[in-house]
Design a protein around this motif. Structure first.
Motif, PDB file in Angstrom:
ATOM      1  N   SER A 460      -2.948  28.984 -12.363  1.00 27.43           N
ATOM      2  CA  SER A 460      -2.462  27.647 -12.715  1.00 27.43           C
ATOM      3  C   SER A 460      -1.106  27.733 -13.735  1.00 27.43           C
ATOM      4  N   MET A 545      -3.097  23.006  -6.012  1.00 26.71           N
ATOM      5  CA  MET A 545      -2.474  23.607  -7.098  1.00 26.71           C
ATOM      6  C   MET A 545      -1.573  25.029  -6.669  1.00 26.71           C
ATOM      7  N   ARG A 550       1.619  19.104  -8.767  1.00 24.39           N
ATOM      8  CA  ARG A 550       1.343  19.158 -10.045  1.00 24.39           C
ATOM      9  C   ARG A 550       0.755  17.914 -10.496  1.00 24.39           C
ATOM     10  N   ILE A 570      -4.013  20.288 -12.484  1.00 28.04           N
ATOM     11  CA  ILE A 570      -3.187  19.046 -11.842  1.00 28.04           C
ATOM     12  C   ILE A 570      -3.471  17.582 -12.465  1.00 28.04           C
TER      13      ILE A 570
END
Ligand code: MIC
Ligand code: SF4
Length: 644
Positions: A460, A545, A550, A570
């Protein structure tokens, strides 16, 4: 002030926080479980934590979801999970041994203990007085490593049962009745405790059906007292020593009390496409049926199967109906066989499937086009059966078996007498399909088996102070994780391959979503109420993700999904004024700024660059959640060495 059952268990397991309802608490977790569809990812996550052996009292890896091996993918995942179990000190329940919740109840669950599982129906354990939660795979991985489990201290609801169920009315009807009363979001933020005199009339499998389906209410978990009936069940499983008595205090305080008189209930049915779309069976009686499926973690116990066999005995399934039976465990199947009930089932023309989730998760047995399918399962979300225009209804085993014979929905109360079913005082115990953990020395030598379907865990992004992104998808209320990340035989094999899985994201809502999201690079989703209800699958957060989502802005979120979004980095945001939902249109350009400061203040401002409107959003997180979001997700947060 006295304690509820849940509060008593929480108090004993409290690592951080207090019993103040609505505040964040951290719990010590005694047991964990995973299943294969979420397990592969959970073990990949566990591996990155570099912990030599699980630190729980007991952890079990089950193979029960992805058992159709059409191609090498699922078999690869089974091998991977089996080798992880060997290396890290877990029990491994082999494919064919049964559905995780059923087997866990039979062989491992203990009253008074805490359990988290990477499956939303883990609260099934509440049937024997466990405090059991469904969670994302990453939370389970952290718990296996000895980390605490964080939740908001729930509200306490009590369902007060009186009376006794009449013949042909069953625990499933109790679950459907409470869904009718509370709806799929009525249990959000609450633990549901079942009490009252009526509890004494319910066996453990019946209680487990009820705690299992508490998940459909959105409840944090559900729990029954642990009493003489629990003791008899554990004794019959050769585990009497695991029994402890558990009940609430007389003066325990509940936020809401609901009364149900069991003697007045009649067979109920959840109509397409939501478990709370409940009416009396008599209201839809006469509807032609194409398919009937009996099984799933809700209704696959020996008790349920024996009732079914009694109804089918000496009769033949309607020639227009295909009937499947999936016993919940090897124990159930072999006892059915010993008692001769399996013969009654087979002679009726039923198709006996293996002891696994099967049709419940679309692993085969999809209905015909537009077909009516009656299922004893817990979910009938659109498309979940694998047939998009299938009409799936949820019913009890009694309604299912009787309707399979009739070829149409019937109220089994019209059948006359029902033979009484007694549960055996001893179950057949043979744990040959459960591989025990290896001793540390042996375990260290184990090599992890990684097939080509097992891809790296997606990374991420670290949170930035400003996000400018397109509103890539706007959805309505009650979006389930089955909408976000569908399952089924075609898609489930890619649970350990996020890039491939991503091709199916939001498939039932908008097939163009994955392509559009990848092109946009950075995007925001807007949803209605109860966004992310249903399963615990963290893939419903990991995949968005990976596709560049976002933030998700909604009117409200479901509990496990909001945790999974935060764990994936997120930002979940809720509209301060739900009416502002109307001010957002798919395709709008949106901007979130001063994100770091806003996280501290609990309010974030959204600029709609397309319409020039400003919208206030709530981001009311705990300190820990803020740190996780800033780090870009739980994995980065944990590997940064932050305390958990
Ligand atoms: C389900 O019933 O939806 C599942 C499949 O068991 C899920 C887990 C998963 O998606 O793997 C659940 O309920 O959590
Ligand atoms: Fe398996 Fe269905 Fe239960 Fe999920 S709800 S664990 S798919 S049987």
């Amino acid at each position: 002030m006295g304690f509820t059952i849940a509060e008593k268990i929480i108090e004993k397991h409290l690592v951080k926080g207090s019993l103040k309802r609505g505040s964040e608490i951290a719990l010590k977790i005694d047991q964990t479980l995973t299943q294969d569809a979420t397990g592969t990812m959970a073990y990949l996550e566990f591996e990155t934590m570099d912990i030599p052996r699980v630190k729980t009292e007991l952890s079990v890896a089950y193979i029960d979801h992805n058992t159709l091996q059409s191609g090498f993918m699922n078999a690869d995942d089974h091998k991977f999970i089996g080798s992880m179990a060997k290396k890290y000190g877990l029990y491994f329940s082999r494919p064919g041994n049964g559905i995780c919740h059923q087997v866990h109840l039979e062989r491992f669950g203990k009253p008074g203990k805490t359990l988290i599982g990477s499956d939303s129906h883990t609260p099934t354990g509440g049937g024997i007085g466990m405090l059991a939660f469904g969670a994302g795979g990453l939370d389970v991985a952290v718990a296996m490593g000895g980390g605490e489990y964080y939740i908001t201290m729930p509200k306490m609801y009590k369902v007060n049962l009186t009376g006794k169920l009449r013949p042909f009315v069953s625990a499933k009807d109790v679950s459907l009745e409470i869904l009718r009363i509370l709806s799929v979001k009525g249990g959000v933020g609450a633990i549901i405790e079942w009490g009252g005199d009526g509890v004494k009339t319910l066996s453990v499998p019946e209680r487990a059906t009820i705690t299992n389906m508490g998940t459909e209410l959105g409840a944090t978990t559900s729990i029954f007292p642990s009493d003489e009936i629990t003791k008899a069940f554990l004794k019959a499983q050769g585990r009497e020593e695991d029994y402890v008595e558990l009940c609430s205090d007389e003066d325990a305080v509940y936020d809401r009390v609901i009364d149900i008189d069991l003697s007045t209930l009649e067979p109920m049915i959840a109509c397409p496409h939501s478990p709370d779309n409940v009416v009396k069976v008599s209201e839809v009686a006469g509807t032609k049926v194409d398919q009937v499926c009996i099984g799933s973690c809700t209704n696959s116990s020996l008790f349920d199967m024996l009732k079914v066999s009694k109804i089918l005995k000496g009769k033949v399934v309607s020639e227009d109906v295909s009937l499947s039976i999936s016993p919940g465990s090897k124990q159930v199947l072999s006892m059915l066989s010993e008692l001769g009930a399996l013969t009654d089932i087979l002679e009726s023309g039923a198709r006996v499937l293996e002891c696994a989730c099967g049709p419940c998760i679309g692993m085969g047995f999809s209905p015909n086009s537009g077909g009516v399918s009656l299922r004893t399962f817990n979910r009938n979300f659109l498309g979940r059966s694998g047939t998009k225009d299938g009409e799936v209804y949820l019913v009890s085993p009694e309604v299912a078996a009787a309707s399979a014979l009739a070829g149409e929905i019937i109220n089994p109360m019209t059948l006359g007498e029902m033979e009484k079913i007694e549960l055996p005082s001893e179950f057949k115990i043979n744990d040959a399909s459960i591989v025990k953990p290896l001793a540390q020395e042996e375990a260290e030598k184990v090599e992890i088996i990684r097939g080509p379907n097992i891809k790296e865990f997606p990374k991420s992004k670290v949170l930035t102070d400003e996000i400018e992104a397109e509103l890539i998808l706007k959805t309505g209320d009650n979006i389930t994780t089955d909408h976000i990340m569908p399952a089924g035989a075609k898609i489930l094999p890619y649970r350990s391959n996020i890039p491939k899985l991503a091709e199916f994201c939001f498939e039932v809502v908008d097939e163009s979503f994955p392509k559009r999201a990848l092109e946009a690079k950075s995007s925001i989703i807007v949803g209605g109420d109860n966004y992310g209800q249903g399963s615990s699958r963290e893939h419903a957060a990991l995949v968005p993700m990976y596709l560049g989502v976002r933030a998700v802005i909604t009117k409200s979120f479901a509990r496990i999904h909001i945790a999974n979004l935060i764990n994936s980095g997120i930002i979940p945001l809720t509209l301060e004024n739900p009416k502002d939902y109307e001010k957002l249109t798919q395709g709008d350009k949106l901007k979130l700024s001063n994100i770091m400061e806003s996280l501290e203040s609990g309010k974030m401002y959204l600029e709609n660059l397309t319409t020039n409107e400003k919208i206030t959003l709530i981001c009311d997180y705990t300190t820990r959640q803020k740190e996780i979001l800033k780090a870009g997700g739980l994995l980065s947060y944990v590997s940064k060495g932050s305390k958990n």
